[in-house]
Design a protein around this motif. Structure first.
Motif, PDB file in Angstrom:
ATOM      1  N   TYR A 324       0.758  -1.102  -0.093  1.00 16.83           N
ATOM      2  CA  TYR A 324       0.038   0.114   0.007  1.00 16.83           C
ATOM      3  C   TYR A 324       0.978   1.208   0.201  1.00 16.83           C
ATOM      4  O   TYR A 324       0.290   2.232   0.268  1.00 16.83           O
ATOM      5  CB  TYR A 324      -0.949  -0.099   1.367  1.00 16.83           C
ATOM      6  CG  TYR A 324      -1.974  -1.099   1.092  1.00 16.83           C
ATOM      7  CD1 TYR A 324      -3.107  -0.668   0.063  1.00 16.83           C
ATOM      8  CD2 TYR A 324      -2.125  -2.173   1.641  1.00 16.83           C
ATOM      9  CE1 TYR A 324      -4.221  -1.780  -0.382  1.00 16.83           C
ATOM     10  CE2 TYR A 324      -2.977  -3.320   1.451  1.00 16.83           C
ATOM     11  CZ  TYR A 324      -4.117  -3.011   0.666  1.00 16.83           C
ATOM     12  OH  TYR A 324      -5.131  -4.004   0.326  1.00 16.83           O
ATOM     13  N   HIS A 325       2.012   1.174  -0.293  1.00 21.35           N
ATOM     14  CA  HIS A 325       2.925   2.234  -0.494  1.00 21.35           C
ATOM     15  C   HIS A 325       3.074   3.291   0.749  1.00 21.35           C
ATOM     16  O   HIS A 325       3.283   4.326   0.497  1.00 21.35           O
ATOM     17  CB  HIS A 325       2.577   3.208  -1.618  1.00 21.35           C
ATOM     18  CG  HIS A 325       2.575   2.333  -3.076  1.00 21.35           C
ATOM     19  ND1 HIS A 325       3.553   1.597  -3.754  1.00 21.35           N
ATOM     20  CD2 HIS A 325       1.379   1.924  -3.826  1.00 21.35           C
ATOM     21  CE1 HIS A 325       3.207   1.070  -4.558  1.00 21.35           C
ATOM     22  NE2 HIS A 325       1.697   1.202  -4.902  1.00 21.35           N
ATOM     23  N   ASP A 326       2.649   2.606   1.843  1.00 19.07           N
ATOM     24  CA  ASP A 326       3.045   3.250   3.122  1.00 19.07           C
ATOM     25  C   ASP A 326       4.508   3.094   3.586  1.00 19.07           C
ATOM     26  O   ASP A 326       4.789   1.986   4.109  1.00 19.07           O
ATOM     27  CB  ASP A 326       2.083   2.859   4.392  1.00 19.07           C
ATOM     28  CG  ASP A 326       1.939   3.863   5.372  1.00 19.07           C
ATOM     29  OD1 ASP A 326       2.842   4.081   6.087  1.00 19.07           O
ATOM     30  OD2 ASP A 326       0.921   3.806   5.868  1.00 19.07           O
ATOM     31  N   THR A 327       5.434   4.062   3.435  1.00 21.19           N
ATOM     32  CA  THR A 327       6.742   4.016   3.903  1.00 21.19           C
ATOM     33  C   THR A 327       7.268   4.675   5.239  1.00 21.19           C
ATOM     34  O   THR A 327       8.346   4.941   5.540  1.00 21.19           O
ATOM     35  CB  THR A 327       7.721   4.581   2.670  1.00 21.19           C
ATOM     36  OG1 THR A 327       7.364   5.959   2.548  1.00 21.19           O
ATOM     37  CG2 THR A 327       7.357   3.503   1.464  1.00 21.19           C
ATOM     38  N   ILE A 328       5.980   5.075   5.840  1.00 23.67           N
ATOM     39  CA  ILE A 328       6.214   5.754   7.248  1.00 23.67           C
ATOM     40  C   ILE A 328       6.823   4.995   8.259  1.00 23.67           C
ATOM     41  O   ILE A 328       6.302   3.845   8.321  1.00 23.67           O
ATOM     42  CB  ILE A 328       5.061   6.419   7.676  1.00 23.67           C
ATOM     43  CG1 ILE A 328       4.420   7.436   6.797  1.00 23.67           C
ATOM     44  CG2 ILE A 328       5.388   7.136   8.911  1.00 23.67           C
ATOM     45  CD1 ILE A 328       2.944   8.135   6.993  1.00 23.67           C
TER      46      ILE A 328
END
Length: 359
Positions: A324-328
């Motif tokens: 989900y392209h959540d790189t946090i």
């Protein structure tokens, strides 16, 4: 003579009339839906479920007809050995119908986390432990590890008197067979921990969002995998004497497949145990479901909404960046102003309120 013949004829006619009336007045055999259901229930109870009733001496111990997946995944020697062990346990009264809950919780309200070869507690791992303490209202939380926990987030929770660190070395083999994946050691260890202590096992990236007393009124509860219909071992609950866990561990002895990532963890116990012996454990929609990751990382839904859908969430934290392209890299600071469902849950658990802080 004629009168005697007439008498015999009359007698024969009377007999015929009586027989005819008897046959025509006999009720037909029919089963109503309710009767049919009752008969089916009794049949299942005798064949597959141990009850409090006395055992029928001539009862036949018959397994269910194997499924296609059973034939595909379960080797004949495995099926034979498990069936023998199951029926031996049933004969001595160990098999119970776990689909029927008990009056009071029987699974201890103690949580287990396994950490091999790692010491620093990350934020999301601390959050998982904190959720067991605050939301699950754990009596105890055991950290089974070969490295003492460290880090600022460990300092946040280590003073809670319910926290217990248990020194445990990771398995070096799977019953004499070398590992294919190092994670297989943890897969086996979680079964052995529950057989030793009883309680609730969670992966290090699971969040407890409800206190699930009802689920603890069974001897064993397993979670469901997301993509397949087989067991998910990221959430397991059981009593120390749980039959399912005993047979689950036995499968590792009988057929450990070192090159297959999730064969022993999820596939084999599903097809060899849960499908063949209904009532041996409860499969609950805990831990993983389709859409859960999207809900956590792409949506911004309230804690109340989330709690209405799940009791435990598996974050799949290590997979969120490429799915989900959540790189946090989440921490106690950046969750204050992040807008997604996970951040709301994190604030609720860590800060006791879900609304974002003013930027």
């Amino acid at each position: 003579m004629p009168s005697k013949l007439q008498f015999l004829i009359t007698l024969v006619c009377l007999v015929i009339i009586i027989i005819t009336l008897t046959l025509t007045s006999r009720p037909t055999t029919s089963i109503s839906r309710s009767d049919e259901h009752s008969i089916e229930e009794k049949s299942l109870r005798i064949t597959h479920v141990q009850t409090t009733e006395k055992k029928v001496p001539d009862e036949k111990l018959v397994d269910l007809v194997p499924t296609e997946k059973f034939h595909e995944k379960v080797k004949p020697h495995v099926a034979k050995a498990i069936s023998k062990m199951y029926h031996e346990l049933k004969a001595n009264g160990s098999i119970i119908n776990d689909l029927i809950s008990t009056k009071e919780p029987i699974i201890p309200n103690i949580y287990h986390f396994i950490r091999f070869n790692q010491s620093e507690i990350k934020f999301y791992e601390m959050l998982s432990i904190m959720s067991a303490l605050k939301i699950g209202k754990a009596d105890k939380v055991y950290i089974h590890t070969n490295y003492p926990p460290t880090g600022m987030y460990w300092d946040k929770i280590k003073k809670d008197p319910r926290m217990v660190v248990v020194e445990r070395e990771p398995p070096t083999t799977i019953f004499g067979k070398p590992f294919g994946w190092v994670q297989h050691g943890s897969d086996l260890a979680r079964i052995q921990v529950l057989r030793e202590y009883g309680g609730i096992y969670l992966d290090n990236d699971c969040l407890v969002v409800n206190e699930f007393v009802g689920l603890r009124k069974h001897h064993c509860v397993v979670s469901k995998s997301s993509e397949e219909r087989h067991l998910g071992n990221m959430v397991l609950m059981g009593t120390p004497d749980c039959v399912f866990l005993k047979l689950y561990e036995e499968l590792y002895k009988l057929d450990y497949q070192r090159d297959l990532w999730y064969f022993n963890g999820g596939e084999l116990p599903q097809y060899a145990l849960l499908d063949q012996y209904p009532g041996i454990a409860v499969m609950a929609d805990e831990g993983v479901q389709q859409g859960m990751m999207y809900w956590l990382w792409r949506l911004d839904r309230s804690v109340e909404e989330t709690r209405s859908k799940w009791n435990i969430l598996h974050l799949f934290y290590g997979h969120k960046d490429y799915t989900y392209h959540d790189t946090i890299n989440y921490n106690h600071t950046n969750i204050r102003t992040t807008h997604n469902t996970f951040a709301r849950l994190a604030r609720w658990i860590y800060y006791d309120h879900e609304q974002p802080f003013a930027e």
